[in-house]
Design a protein around this motif. Structure first.
Motif, mmCIF file in Angstrom:
data_model
loop_
_atom_site.group_PDB
_atom_site.id
_atom_site.type_symbol
_atom_site.label_atom_id
_atom_site.label_comp_id
_atom_site.label_asym_id
_atom_site.label_seq_id
_atom_site.Cartn_x
_atom_site.Cartn_y
_atom_site.Cartn_z
ATOM 1 N N THR A 38 0.864 -1.196 0.000
ATOM 2 C CA THR A 38 0.000 0.000 0.000
ATOM 3 C C THR A 38 0.889 1.231 0.000
ATOM 4 O O THR A 38 2.116 1.124 0.141
ATOM 5 N N SER A 40 0.449 3.747 2.293
ATOM 6 C CA SER A 40 0.706 4.191 3.657
ATOM 7 C C SER A 40 1.224 3.046 4.525
ATOM 8 O O SER A 40 0.723 1.905 4.474
ATOM 9 N N ALA A 73 -6.290 -4.328 -5.714
ATOM 10 C CA ALA A 73 -7.467 -3.907 -4.939
ATOM 11 C C ALA A 73 -7.335 -2.439 -4.594
ATOM 12 O O ALA A 73 -7.380 -2.038 -3.434
ATOM 13 N N ARG A 77 -8.056 3.830 -11.494
ATOM 14 C CA ARG A 77 -7.182 4.751 -12.239
ATOM 15 C C ARG A 77 -5.696 4.460 -11.997
ATOM 16 O O ARG A 77 -4.842 4.877 -12.763
HETATM 17 P P1 NAP Z 1 -10.287 1.516 -0.032
HETATM 18 O O1 NAP Z 1 -10.888 0.862 1.157
HETATM 19 O O2 NAP Z 1 -10.223 2.995 -0.068
HETATM 20 O O3 NAP Z 1 -8.855 0.933 -0.272
HETATM 21 C C1 NAP Z 1 -8.076 1.358 -1.342
HETATM 22 C C2 NAP Z 1 -6.669 0.821 -1.209
HETATM 23 O O4 NAP Z 1 -5.954 1.187 -2.357
HETATM 24 C C3 NAP Z 1 -5.910 1.369 -0.022
HETATM 25 O O5 NAP Z 1 -5.156 0.346 0.565
HETATM 26 C C4 NAP Z 1 -5.035 2.425 -0.637
HETATM 27 O O6 NAP Z 1 -3.811 2.533 0.015
HETATM 28 C C5 NAP Z 1 -4.761 1.887 -2.005
HETATM 29 N N1 NAP Z 1 -4.537 2.983 -2.961
HETATM 30 C C6 NAP Z 1 -5.327 4.051 -3.183
HETATM 31 N N2 NAP Z 1 -4.810 4.818 -4.184
HETATM 32 C C7 NAP Z 1 -3.683 4.224 -4.579
HETATM 33 C C8 NAP Z 1 -2.711 4.529 -5.564
HETATM 34 N N3 NAP Z 1 -2.822 5.622 -6.333
HETATM 35 N N4 NAP Z 1 -1.672 3.718 -5.687
HETATM 36 C C9 NAP Z 1 -1.528 2.637 -4.885
HETATM 37 N N5 NAP Z 1 -2.432 2.281 -3.945
HETATM 38 C C10 NAP Z 1 -3.491 3.066 -3.809
HETATM 39 O O7 NAP Z 1 -11.036 1.082 -1.370
HETATM 40 P P2 NAP Z 1 -11.865 -0.239 -1.704
HETATM 41 O O8 NAP Z 1 -13.281 0.038 -1.351
HETATM 42 O O9 NAP Z 1 -11.210 -1.413 -1.154
HETATM 43 O O10 NAP Z 1 -11.781 -0.209 -3.277
HETATM 44 C C11 NAP Z 1 -10.766 -0.845 -3.991
HETATM 45 C C12 NAP Z 1 -11.260 -1.189 -5.386
HETATM 46 O O11 NAP Z 1 -12.420 -1.986 -5.223
HETATM 47 C C13 NAP Z 1 -11.660 0.001 -6.236
HETATM 48 O O12 NAP Z 1 -11.172 -0.180 -7.541
HETATM 49 C C14 NAP Z 1 -13.166 -0.043 -6.266
HETATM 50 O O13 NAP Z 1 -13.663 0.376 -7.507
HETATM 51 C C15 NAP Z 1 -13.440 -1.511 -6.062
HETATM 52 N N6 NAP Z 1 -14.728 -1.796 -5.436
HETATM 53 C C16 NAP Z 1 -15.152 -1.107 -4.354
HETATM 54 C C17 NAP Z 1 -16.384 -1.403 -3.776
HETATM 55 C C18 NAP Z 1 -16.893 -0.649 -2.576
HETATM 56 O O14 NAP Z 1 -18.079 -0.716 -2.255
HETATM 57 N N7 NAP Z 1 -16.055 0.053 -1.889
HETATM 58 C C19 NAP Z 1 -17.177 -2.436 -4.305
HETATM 59 C C20 NAP Z 1 -16.679 -3.160 -5.380
HETATM 60 C C21 NAP Z 1 -15.462 -2.825 -5.946
HETATM 61 P P3 NAP Z 1 -3.628 3.243 1.431
HETATM 62 O O15 NAP Z 1 -4.119 2.225 2.410
HETATM 63 O O16 NAP Z 1 -2.192 3.422 1.522
HETATM 64 O O17 NAP Z 1 -4.446 4.484 1.377
#
Ligand code: NAP
Length: 748
Positions: A38, A40, A73, A77
């Motif tokens: 990740t 962070s 995950a 983008r």
């Molecule tokens: P999340 O809880 O915000 O977690 C995102 C993770 O990605 C965090 O560990 C973050 O790192 C890392 N990250 C963010 N920007 C980054 C970058 N530019 N480069 C490298 N790492 C990065 O998000 P999530 O809900 O798990 O979503 C992840 C994916 O699942 C997304 O593509 C989303 O479209 C998809 N999704 C989400 C849902 C939903 O309901 N949330 C449902 C289905 C699919 P840090 O920990 O260091 O911040």
């Protein structure tokens, strides 16, 4: 514990989705090692502390070393950059997947890195589960349980990769579906992205009002439910709206068009059309939920329900309205839909079959209100007002709907397809398709056996024909007559034996001339139907259980109101009278072209055994299980012959009834086409006839209801197994019989 699927799993991004999947892997020990990368350090520390990973990395290339599964995950983008970073550290056997909410741009990102030769292990995916919370602490081991996961394998994706990912998501409790990338983005644009966009939009609209505080303070539950998703991560949705721009804009266009239709209806106070639109949407939601839940009807029924009838002194008294006739309920919708004007229906049977017909006409643009307490209002569109349905018309379990509609749809200007559930999909449709083709219809059935789906090409010019029905079938007769409404000239049908004539009667009630001369029925095409009031008669087949119950119980007094006494259905009345039952048909009248009456029956004398008249057999075919119970309580022998058809109903009704009767101490002999029952009744003696016992109904509703009535004259407890199908024809059977005095209990 599931099998160990992977040696090393590397998560890139470890928030809600990533950490939830890691929780599944940890709980079921699906991998030897799990690592994450990740941005962070805090996230990695937390993940280590939670025991979800064995090692954390800030450099993705290091994280994926030796991994046989890499899960992206993170926000979609970031995909391209990440793939560039790890590309040279992946082996040919590595599975690379992602969880992003859009798929087209993930594939574009991969192509930008790899060109057209994408790795065999690359299989994009999308779990349709989530929450408005983010981060490693928001993850849950059961986040995916009971949800769907869409995999979008590409032509380059290897089967082994798809199979392993499928096992992984199944271990998480998800149902895995494979789909094209484009299809995925289009479906999601409508089912997820558009609703989110609408939620953000609504909250924004209200938040910008001056009185916003009050608005939110007094917001009702509907607003809370609908706006909940506007609390989702704004960055993520910002990305999704751009990532799936094309499909989302298309969905927004559809939304705007629909909204403006709704707006115009309200502006113009077009009450009928508004009611039609709202009713259609409401019913469509229930209908599709039902279809997708794959609810069992007669088969694959996992719920096995049981009736227990306690012995003891019984009364059986009261006035009752049993449910409406199914055949008439179907036709009331069909004819009301193509009539000029508004048709009101009362007593409509709200069973699944009739509801399938109702939904089909809503899908063809007919505005229908209800059903509510058996009342339905149909705003007829006239002979030429039906509209092309958007998709296939689903007929559920209803052969009547499919055969009658085959006739009507053959004459329309539009193409149509009818489908049904598993049981309907095995039933023969060529028997109706054949005569319709002779009229000029373009109709196709499926497979060698000519079963559903049935596809009809519209825009044909139908000609009247004469058709000799090879078998007695009211459904085929009706299908031909209905096509004949639009045909040129006369259509006529001769039937080998009289069949139910509900179609002819109801057409006349709608002002359409139908001639019946001996066994020849005919009508002239080109007329029109005029809306009317239809009171659906109570179903005599359902009433029969109460008639028999009253006939075998001392001092009973039951009145059944507004029962259909169509002469093609009244065999049970005739047979009970011949057995000496104290039965009177009162207050005879007509309703919607059908004769109806109140039937009163009292337990004043012991029934006597008879040789059941063969000419009454077709007119009482569904009522024999109940009549066998009456026969067991009669004095002397009852013989039934000429009823071989009973062996091919929902169950082999001769054998199943004979088995049950024997269990309860009755001497009886099943024969090829009937049964001989030694009645145990004695004149003037009302003591118990049956011993009680365990009865297997074979999920046949009429068997279950018949043996329930035996409980009125049993010395022991009766347990009837497999009674859940009773609800399809008589939803309130136990309530009504209990009210009359039967000690009946239901358990699962
Ligand atoms: P999340 O809880 O915000 O977690 C995102 C993770 O990605 C965090 O560990 C973050 O790192 C890392 N990250 C963010 N920007 C980054 C970058 N530019 N480069 C490298 N790492 C990065 O998000 P999530 O809900 O798990 O979503 C992840 C994916 O699942 C997304 O593509 C989303 O479209 C998809 N999704 C989400 C849902 C939903 O309901 N949330 C449902 C289905 C699919 P840090 O920990 O260091 O911040």
């Amino acid at each position: 514990m599931a099998q160990r699927l992977f040696k090393k799993v590397a998560f890139i991004g470890f928030g809600l989705i990533g950490s939830s999947l890691a929780r599944v892997i940890a709980a079921q020990q699906l991998a030897d090692q799990v690592v994450a990368c990740t941005r962070s350090a805090q996230t990695l520390e937390d993940a280590l502390a939670l025991g979800l990973i064995q090692q954390g990395f800030s450099n993705p290339a290091e994280a994926v070393q030796g991994a046989d599964l890499v899960v992206l995950a993170l926000p979609v983008r970031a995909t391209q950059q990440m793939l560039e970073n790890i590309q040279s550290d992946l082996s040919e056997q590595t599975i690379i997947t992602d969880v992003g909410s859009t798929k087209g741009n993930v594939v574009d990102a991969a192509r930008a890195v790899y060109g057209d030769m994408l790795p065999a292990g690359f299989v994009p995916g999308h779990p349709i589960a989530g929450s408005e919370h983010t981060g490693v602490h928001a993850g849950k081991v059961d986040l995916f349980t009971g949800h769907k996961v869409i995999l979008t394998p590409l032509v380059t994706s290897a089967d082994w990769a798809v199979e392993k990912l499928t096992l992984l998501w199944q271990a998480a409790g998800a149902e895995v579906i494979c789909m094209d990338v484009e299809k995925h983005d289009e479906v999601l644009a409508h089912t997820s992205h558009l609703p989110h966009l609408m939620a953000f939009n609504l909250v924004e609209q209200l938040a910008n009002r001056e009185d916003n505080l009050d608005i939110f303070r007094y917001a009702a539950g509907g607003f809370r439910d609908f706006s909940r998703i506007a609390a989702s991560d704004s960055h993520m949705w910002h990305d999704i709206f751009f990532a799936n721009k094309k499909a989302i804009l298309k969905a927004v266009d559809g939304f705007e068009a629909q909204l403006s239709t709704l707006k115009t209806l309200i502006e113009n106070e077009n009450s009928q059309a508004l009611m039609g639109l709202l009713g259609h949407a409401q019913a469509a939601r229930q209908h599709f939920n039902h279809m997708l839940a794959n609810k069992p009807l007669m088969e694959n029924n996992k719920v096995t329900q049981q009736f227990t009838i306690l012995p003891g002194a019984h009364t059986f008294k009261g006035e009752f309205s049993v449910p409406g006739d199914k055949s008439v309920s179907h036709r009331s919708i069909m004819f009301g839909a193509i009539a000029e004007g508004t048709t009101h229906v009362t007593g409509f049977l709200e069973g699944e079959d009739a509801l399938a017909t109702l939904q089909a006409f809503r899908d063809m643009g007919v505005s229908i209100e209800g059903p509510k307490n058996g009342e339905v209002t149909i705003h007829g569109v006239g002979m030429y007002g039906l509209k092309a349905p958007a998709g296939a018309l689903y007929m559920g379990n209803s052969g009547t709907s499919m055969r009658l509609l085959s006739g009507m749809l053959s004459a329309q200007q539009f193409n149509s397809v009818m489908t049904g559930d598993a049981s309907l999909s095995r039933r023969p449709m060529e028997r109706i398709a054949k005569p319709l083709r002779l009229m000029g219809a373009q109709i196709q059935t499926t497979g060698e056996r000519g079963t559903p789906p049935v596809s009809i090409t519209g825009g044909q010019h139908l000609q009247g024909i004469h058709y000799d029905l090879p078998m007695a079938s009211a459904q085929v007769k009706s299908g031909i007559l209905l096509a004949g409404l639009w045909a040129e000239g006369e259509v006529s049908v001769t039937e080998p034996e009289p069949t139910r004539d509900h179609t002819e009667r109801m057409l006349r009630a709608f002002g359409y001339e139908v001639k019946t001369e001996a066994n020849r029925i005919s009508l002239q095409g080109g007329g029109q139907l005029t809306a009317t009031e239809i009171q659906v008669p109570s179903d005599i087949s359902s009433a029969a259980f109460f008639m028999v119950g009253a006939a075998i119980t001392e001092h009973s007094d039951i009145t059944l109101q507004a029962v259909g006494i169509n002469p093609t259905r009244t065999g049970v009345i005739e047979i009970l009278k011949q057995m000496g039952a104290d039965l009177t048909v009162e207050n005879e009248r007509m309703a919607g072209g059908e004769p109806i009456a109140d039937i009163r029956i009292r337990g004043t004398r012991t029934l006597k055994g008879i040789h059941m008249p063969e000419d009454q057999v077709p007119l009482a075919i569904d009522e024999f299980p109940a009549l066998f119970i009456a026969a067991a309580c009669a004095e002397g022998q009852t013989i039934l012959t000429g009823a071989a058809e009973l062996r091919v109903k929902e169950s082999d009704r001769i054998q199943v009834m004979a088995d049950g009767l024997k269990t309860m101490g009755i001497d009886c002999t099943p024969t090829e086409d009937g049964i001989i029952i030694q009645g145990r009744g004695k004149s003037g003696d009302w003591s118990p006839i049956f011993t009680g016992g365990k009865i297997e109904s074979h999920h046949d509703h009429r068997i279950a209801m018949s043996f329930s009535m035996a409980g009125l004259r049993a010395s022991g407890e009766i347990n009837i197994l497999g009674t859940e199908t009773v609800a399809t024809s008589f939803p309130d059977f136990t309530q009504l019989t209990r009210r009359a005095g039967l000690a009946i209990q239901v358990s699962e």
